[in-house]
Design an enzyme around this catalytic site. Structure first.
Site, PDB file in Angstrom:
ATOM      1  N   SER A 229       0.855  -1.179   0.000  1.00  0.00           N
ATOM      2  CA  SER A 229       0.000   0.000   0.000  1.00  0.00           C
ATOM      3  C   SER A 229       0.892   1.230   0.000  1.00  0.00           C
ATOM      4  O   SER A 229       2.066   1.150   0.362  1.00  0.00           O
ATOM      5  CB  SER A 229      -0.892   0.013   1.240  1.00  0.00           C
ATOM      6  OG  SER A 229      -1.525   1.257   1.411  1.00  0.00           O
ATOM      7  N   TYR A 242      -2.603  -0.785  10.380  1.00  0.00           N
ATOM      8  CA  TYR A 242      -2.437  -1.110   8.967  1.00  0.00           C
ATOM      9  C   TYR A 242      -1.034  -0.736   8.475  1.00  0.00           C
ATOM     10  O   TYR A 242      -0.368  -1.527   7.804  1.00  0.00           O
ATOM     11  CB  TYR A 242      -3.494  -0.355   8.159  1.00  0.00           C
ATOM     12  CG  TYR A 242      -3.557  -0.737   6.693  1.00  0.00           C
ATOM     13  CD1 TYR A 242      -4.123  -1.939   6.291  1.00  0.00           C
ATOM     14  CD2 TYR A 242      -3.084   0.131   5.716  1.00  0.00           C
ATOM     15  CE1 TYR A 242      -4.203  -2.277   4.953  1.00  0.00           C
ATOM     16  CE2 TYR A 242      -3.159  -0.196   4.377  1.00  0.00           C
ATOM     17  CZ  TYR A 242      -3.718  -1.403   3.997  1.00  0.00           C
ATOM     18  OH  TYR A 242      -3.785  -1.742   2.655  1.00  0.00           O
TER      19      TYR A 242
END
Length: 377
Positions: A229, A242
């Site tokens: 990401s 995350y």
């Protein structure tokens, strides 16, 4: 003023920040961003290179090598035209195919001619995505029950894939570690159980899958593609569970790439930007459910110090992201496809909007004092 002059002036203004110094910084920072943009978007042939000299003792000559940086730029609209390996009957396993990127990837790779094993967490429960993949009734697309957190399920899928290969001794071509979960919450609002749960899927699931399938991939001199990401390269408030896992995926991928290079296996990382709208990652209902559980489990001292008003404001801000980002997943799908098929896949792919790409460059290439001033303070 030159680019380096701007940076130097900012760095020299240490210590207590006076009103005058702050105004100077705020005046200079937009100029820095503009210069950085201009530098990063120059054609490769215009980038400054570094000339290195090597002495060849055997030939008694000196060789010159001109090095350039890799061409930067987001790939949200990039087309790939370099040499492509034939797909043939190559086998690829994709995790997290119940929905989102994994679901689209399974269908796309199948259309390209791959033998696709689609790992689905909800196969045993009759998930809609699984039913749609199964409805294709193709002998080149097979859904398999797969929870990347459970070693027994991973081991079972290894045997399923091995038995489904034309020649197991020639191995399996590709593994796409796509399975992942996300959540939100400031550090003091996030329980240790949440940190561990997200890490178990995003990080340890990636490691577990990779270790289990490397013997097959090594035999094929194939590919490992890890979905990270943009938050694996730059941190963000309220996203630490995350970010931690995706930073870990980045480090794991780099280490693996170094180790696999001499063995002929190529490792790539895909770093999607904001695709919340395309993947339905969050909904107001899901955010509220997470928030209610989070508040109920907070230590009393944290609830008292922050107050419900502050907490609710943060949750309301998170809800504004539900429909944000791109609705088109094709940049991510194309990046993964290139990583699996190109004779020379990239180390990293950046399918993201220009804003996020530029922000990532600033946050990873400029001093923290600069990026903090622009995005945090």
């Amino acid at each position: 003023m030159s680019f380096h002059g701007c940076i130097l002036q900012i760095l020299q203004e240490d210590g207590p920040t006076s009103g005058r110094a702050l105004r100077r910084r705020l005046t200079i920072l937009p100029l820095v961003a503009t210069m950085l943009t201009a530098r990063l978007f120059r054609p490769l042939s215009h980038l400054p290179g570094k000339t290195l000299s090597f002495y060849d003792r055997e030939k008694g000559t000196r060789r010159m090598l001109l090095l350039y940086s890799a061409p930067p730029g987001p790939v949200s609209r990039r087309t790939y035209s370099d040499e492509v390996n034939p797909v043939g009957s190559k086998a690829v396993l994709v995790t997290g195919c119940d929905s989102g990127f994994g679901f689209s990837l399974a269908k796309h790779l199948h259309s390209k001619g791959f033998l696709v094993f689609a790992g689905c967490l909800m196969k045993d429960r009759g998930n809609d995505g699984v039913k749609e993949l199964d409805s294709l009734k193709s002998d080149r697309l097979r859904t398999v029950q797969l929870n990347v957190c459970k070693s027994e399920e991973v081991d079972k899928v290894v045997e399923i894939v091995r038995s489904g290969l034309v020649d197991p001794e020639k191995g399996m071509w590709g593994l796409v570690n796509n399975a992942g979960i996300s959540t939100f919450g400031e550090v003091e609002f996030t329980s240790m159980e949440t940190y561990k749960e997200v890490a178990e899927v995003n990080l340890w699931g990636t490691v577990r899958m990779t270790k289990s399938f490397l013997p097959l991939i090594r035999r094929a001199k194939g590919r490992v593609v890890n979905i990270s990401s943009m938050l694996g390269r730059m941190a963000n408030p309220a996203r630490s569970p995350y970010c931690i896992t995706k930073f870990g995926v980045e480090a794991f991928s780099d280490c693996l790439r170094y180790e696999m290079y001499p063995l002929g296996v190529k490792v790539s990382v895909v770093e999607p930007g904001n695709f919340i709208a395309a993947t339905s990652l969050y909904s107001p209902e899901r955010i509220q459910a997470i928030a209610n559980k989070m508040w109920d489990e907070l230590p009393e001292v944290v609830r008292k110090d922050y107050g419900r008003k502050y907490f609710d404001e943060k949750i309301a801000k998170m809800e504004t992201y539900c429909n944000s980002g791109s609705t088109d997943t094709s940049p991510v799908i194309n990046a993964v496809t290139h990583a699996l098929t190109s004779a020379n896949p990239y180390t990293r792919y950046h399918p993201m909007d220009y804003y996020w790409w530029l922000r990532m460059q600033i946050m990873t290439h400029l001093p923290g004092a600069v990026s903090d001033r622009i995005y945090i303070h």
